[in-house]
Design an enzyme around this catalytic site. Structure first.
Site, short mmCIF file in Angstrom:
data_model
loop_
_atom_site.label_atom_id
_atom_site.label_comp_id
_atom_site.label_asym_id
_atom_site.label_seq_id
_atom_site.Cartn_x
_atom_site.Cartn_y
_atom_site.Cartn_z
N GLY A 10 0.97 -1.22 -0.09
CA GLY A 10 -0.12 0.13 0.04
C GLY A 10 0.93 1.15 -0.16
N GLN A 14 -1.89 7.08 1.06
CA GLN A 14 -1.88 8.34 2.04
C GLN A 14 -0.56 8.16 2.91
OE1 GLN A 14 -4.51 9.36 4.86
NE2 GLN A 14 -4.15 11.25 5.04
N ASP A 36 2.60 -1.50 -4.33
CA ASP A 36 1.24 -1.29 -4.22
C ASP A 36 0.54 -1.74 -5.85
OD1 ASP A 36 -0.05 1.46 -2.80
OD2 ASP A 36 -1.15 0.80 -4.86
N ILE A 37 -0.79 -1.79 -5.92
CA ILE A 37 -1.43 -2.45 -6.91
C ILE A 37 -1.33 -1.44 -7.91
CG2 ILE A 37 -3.79 -1.17 -6.07
CD1 ILE A 37 -5.18 -3.90 -6.91
N TYR A 144 -16.04 -1.57 7.18
CA TYR A 144 -14.49 -1.17 7.50
C TYR A 144 -14.17 -1.58 9.04
CZ TYR A 144 -10.50 1.84 8.17
OH TYR A 144 -9.16 2.34 8.50
C1 AKB Z 1 -11.60 6.61 7.74
O1 AKB Z 1 -12.07 7.88 7.70
O2 AKB Z 1 -12.28 5.61 7.17
C2 AKB Z 1 -10.11 6.36 8.23
C3 AKB Z 1 -10.08 5.93 9.44
C4 AKB Z 1 -10.61 6.64 10.55
O3 AKB Z 1 -9.63 4.95 9.68
N1 AKB Z 1 -9.34 7.80 8.00
#
Ligand code: AKB
Length: 323
Positions: A10, A14, A36-37, A144
């Site tokens: 990665g 960022q 990285d991809i 996530y």
């Molecule tokens: C997001 O906003 O998804 C990320 C995090 C807080 O992990 N920056």
């Protein structure tokens, strides 16, 4: 003795770009393989070894580990909170299976150490919202966040069961000037600087009083390298450490920017990301990181805003607009 070779997965993201730069400055250019991809997002990355890698391609990952005799992996590739809500299955697949690939190479003894970031996204609406403790209720509502929480549990499991040396931090929103974030809920806190300098105005997709934990990139990179380089016995938490930097709202950061750019104006148009932000805490307690491996953030809101405005305007040759 041969020094440990490192792989940053990665690397064009960022955090990746800045981490590769710092690691190469500290350990030597050839010691750090960037992968990285996509092709290198910054020419600086190709000053040393750079590999195109989709981390879901386990065979290629293994070939790269063998080719360079990699001993330390920083696995940063992930789909973040906002994009993850658009593509939940892809987010789960990428975030979980890539972690398993890396954990398995450590279990087999090919690599010795892993850094893998978790996030404040492991917390949810039932978590205490202020000064959130290390050990607390974690009921994330985003894919996530669910993937990060599952990853934390798996990391600890691999450590306890097979002795895998995995280390992790719950990153807050990260703010840096070298590269743009992609697909996160905290991204507004980077965009606001570019829009303030370029247009003098910014429309925030979060409401004015959405307080979120954030951190300046320099601090985040230091924390990442510090925890990965710390002696193993200092790392007492093998899920992920809370990490605190600066907490602020869109209104507060806008007011700070206005001190340097008096004509800057902010407006608010909350979108689907507001619900994600509302589920996360406003501030984090990181005393375990402080006590176990000596963590301390350097930047506050004042110094972060000053530095961001200066660095972005230098890039754009606009330094005279900043007071
Ligand atoms: C997001 O906003 O998804 C990320 C995090 C807080 O992990 N920056």
């Amino acid at each position: 003795m041969e020094k440990d070779k490192m792989l940053v997965i990665g690397a064009s993201g960022q955090i990746g770009i800045e981490l590769v730069m710092q690691l190469r400055a500290r350990f030597g250019v050839d010691q750090v393989v960037a992968a990285d991809i996509r092709p290198a997002a910054d020419p600086i990355l190709t000053e040393g070894p750079y590999e195109i890698l989709n981390v879901l391609n386990n065979q290629l990952l293994g070939e790269i580990i063998k080719k360079y005799n990699i001993k330390v992996v920083y696995h940063l590739a992930a789909m973040l909170s906002a994009t993850g809500e658009q593509k939940p299955e892809m987010a789960w697949d990428l975030n979980m299976n890539s972690l398993f690939h890396v954990l398995e190479y450590a279990k087999k003894g090919w690599i010795d150490r892993i850094f893998w970031p978790s996030s404040i996204a492991v917390f949810g609406p039932t978590t205490p919202q202020t000064d959130t403790p290390q050990f607390t209720i974690c009921e994330p509502t985003t894919v996530y966040g669910i993937s990060k929480l599952a990853g934390e549990r798996w990391g600890e499991y691999y450590h306890k069961r097979w002795g895998v040396d995995v280390r992790s931090l719950r990153y807050p929103g990260l703010i840096g000037h070298r590269s743009a974030p992609g697909g996160g809920t905290t991204d507004y806190a980077v965009d606001i600087f570019y829009k303030a300098i370029e247009d003098g105005k910014f429309e925030s997709f979060l409401s004015k009083d959405s307080r979120l934990p954030m951190m300046y990139m320099e601090d985040a990179i230091k924390a990442t390298i510090d925890i990965t380089e710390a002696p193993s016995e200092q790392i007492k938490i093998r899920s992920a450490y809370n990490l605190a930097g600066i907490s602020f709202t869109p209104e507060e950061i806008a007011a700070k920017i206005k001190e340097h750019l008096p004509h800057f104006e902010i407006s608010y148009a909350p979108d689907f990301r507001q619900a994600i932000a509302d589920s996360w805490p406003g501030s984090i307690n990181d005393e375990h990181a402080q006590n176990d491996w000596g963590w301390k953030a350097k930047y506050d809101l004042d110094s972060m805003v000053k530095d961001m405005l200066l660095e972005i305007s230098k890039k754009k040759d606009l330094t005279e607009t900043i007071s």
